[in-house]
Design a protein around this motif. Structure first.
Motif, short mmCIF file in Angstrom:
data_model
loop_
_atom_site.label_atom_id
_atom_site.label_comp_id
_atom_site.label_asym_id
_atom_site.label_seq_id
_atom_site.Cartn_x
_atom_site.Cartn_y
_atom_site.Cartn_z
N UNK A 4 -92.37 56.43 -137.10
CA UNK A 4 -91.69 57.68 -136.75
C UNK A 4 -91.08 57.55 -135.36
N UNK A 5 -90.28 58.53 -135.03
CA UNK A 5 -89.62 58.53 -133.72
C UNK A 5 -90.61 58.65 -132.57
N UNK A 6 -91.70 59.38 -132.78
CA UNK A 6 -92.71 59.54 -131.73
C UNK A 6 -93.41 58.22 -131.47
N UNK A 7 -93.73 57.47 -132.53
CA UNK A 7 -94.39 56.17 -132.36
C UNK A 7 -93.48 55.19 -131.64
N UNK A 48 -91.08 55.99 -129.55
CA UNK A 48 -90.99 56.45 -128.17
C UNK A 48 -92.23 56.02 -127.38
N UNK A 49 -93.42 56.22 -127.95
CA UNK A 49 -94.65 55.84 -127.26
C UNK A 49 -94.72 54.32 -127.07
N UNK A 50 -94.30 53.55 -128.06
CA UNK A 50 -94.29 52.09 -127.94
C UNK A 50 -93.34 51.64 -126.83
N UNK A 58 -92.45 49.73 -121.31
CA UNK A 58 -91.87 49.97 -119.98
C UNK A 58 -92.95 50.00 -118.91
N UNK A 59 -94.09 50.58 -119.21
CA UNK A 59 -95.20 50.62 -118.26
C UNK A 59 -95.72 49.21 -117.96
#
Length: 108
Positions: A2-5, A7-9, A14-15
């Motif tokens: 999904x888009x949320x997964x 985004x979190x990945x 990035x972190x």
């Protein structure tokens, strides 16, 4: 996915990249600070420090010797700086090798 997964990945990636970049910058700045400290100790600076320290020691010794008749105090005032000087001289004279080699190329 999904888009949320996604985004979190992406945020986690990035972190991780951010932590790696900051760690490398920290290592580089630590090396630069160490190099500045090494170069900043010129012989003139060291001679000045030695002269000032010697003047302080001689001044304290003169005050105690001229204003005190206590023999134990004389031994302490004259012996303690002699011990410190002997330690510093032995430490300075027993240096066998100076490691000033630097790595070339990349790496951390």
């Amino acid at each position: 996915m999904s888009g949320v997964e996604l985004f979190l990945g992406g945020a986690v990636a990035l972190a991780v990249v951010s932590v790696i970049v900051k760690a490398r910058a920290g290592v580089k700045s630590a090396r630069a600070a160490a190099e500045i400290a090494r170069v900043g100790t010129s012989p003139v600076s060291l001679v000045g420090r030695v002269v000032v320290t010697a003047l302080v020691i001689v001044g304290v010794q003169w005050l105690v010797i001229s204003h005190s008749g206590n023999a134990l105090l004389w031994w302490v005032v004259l012996g303690f700086p002699a011990l410190i000087t002997a330690y510093a001289l032995m430490k300075a004279l027993t240096v066998m090798q100076s490691s000033t080699s630097q790595r070339r190329g990349g790496g951390w």
